[in-house]
Scaffold this active site. Structure first.
Site, short mmCIF file in Angstrom:
data_model
loop_
_atom_site.label_atom_id
_atom_site.label_comp_id
_atom_site.label_asym_id
_atom_site.label_seq_id
_atom_site.Cartn_x
_atom_site.Cartn_y
_atom_site.Cartn_z
N GLY A 181 -2.62 0.58 0.65
CA GLY A 181 -3.35 -0.08 -0.48
C GLY A 181 -2.81 0.82 -1.65
O GLY A 181 -2.95 2.07 -1.59
N CYS A 233 -5.65 8.99 1.12
CA CYS A 233 -5.40 8.47 0.05
C CYS A 233 -4.32 9.20 -0.44
O CYS A 233 -4.07 10.88 -0.29
CB CYS A 233 -6.70 8.58 -1.06
SG CYS A 233 -6.19 8.03 -2.60
N HIS A 246 -10.99 3.18 -7.22
CA HIS A 246 -9.31 4.16 -8.00
C HIS A 246 -9.48 3.16 -9.83
O HIS A 246 -9.57 4.51 -10.59
CB HIS A 246 -8.63 3.61 -7.54
CG HIS A 246 -7.96 4.65 -6.45
ND1 HIS A 246 -7.22 6.08 -7.10
CD2 HIS A 246 -7.39 4.56 -5.57
CE1 HIS A 246 -7.52 6.50 -5.41
NE2 HIS A 246 -7.04 5.60 -4.83
NI NI Z 1 -6.32 5.52 -2.67
#
Ligand code: NI
Length: 171
Positions: free
Chosen positions: A46, A94, A140
């Site tokens: 993602g 992430c 985010h």
């Molecule tokens: Ni992330």
């Protein structure tokens, strides 16, 4: 299409709340394409627009990112969680927080509403990893990183390590 530079913590753009997209133009579609290419290249499951330095509520997701034959791209503009249920814990990482993973508690199932690349409303039910990634990417857009969702002791430890790392790299 182009591969974009992914911003890393503690870049201040990552802490900013992204602006809603008011009109889906060719430029927004180009942004979606570039973000998808950047995500596949990373590789990640993602990516949210603030991670590439754009303050826009745009996310791309593909939970099968690493299996080329099974890829299924989800892109959403102005995503909003309209329903959530249950609780689960996943080990998350992430692209903007390299080399760190941690267990994060999130909803087990979410229903997300937003616009597709043509400006048409889409509603997607996320379960399993897709539910986790939707919540991570929407975070985010609100300037929240997964490390912000950890308990205070673990969070401070990770933040300290990351800041030290950032200083070393900037010399
Ligand atoms: Ni992330």
């Amino acid at each position: 299409m182009a591969i974009l530079n992914i911003l890393k913590y503690p870049d201040p753009i990552l802490k900013r709340k992204a602006d809603p997209v008011t009109q889906i133009t060719d430029e927004v579609r180009r942004l979606i394409d570039d973000m998808a290419e950047t995500m596949y290249e990373a590789p990640g499951v993602g990516l949210a627009a603030p991670q590439i330095g754009r303050s826009a509520r745009v996310i791309v997701i593909d939970v099968n990112s690493k299996e080329e034959g099974k890829r299924e791209l989800v892109c959403m503009v102005n995503p909003e969680i309209i329903e959530q249920r249950g609780e689960t814990v996943w080990e998350e990482g992430c692209l903007s927080v390299p080399d760190y993973t941690a267990d994060v508690r999130r909803a087990e199932r979410v229903v997300v509403k937003g616009l597709d690349r043509n400006g048409k409303e889409e509603v997607i039910v996320g379960e399993g990893l897709l539910s986790i990634v939707f919540q991570h990417e929407i975070d985010h857009l609100n300037g929240v990183l997964f490390i912000d969702r950890l308990g205070p002791i673990k969070r401070d430890l990770i933040r300290r390590k990351l800041r030290k790392q950032a200083r070393v790299e900037s010399i």
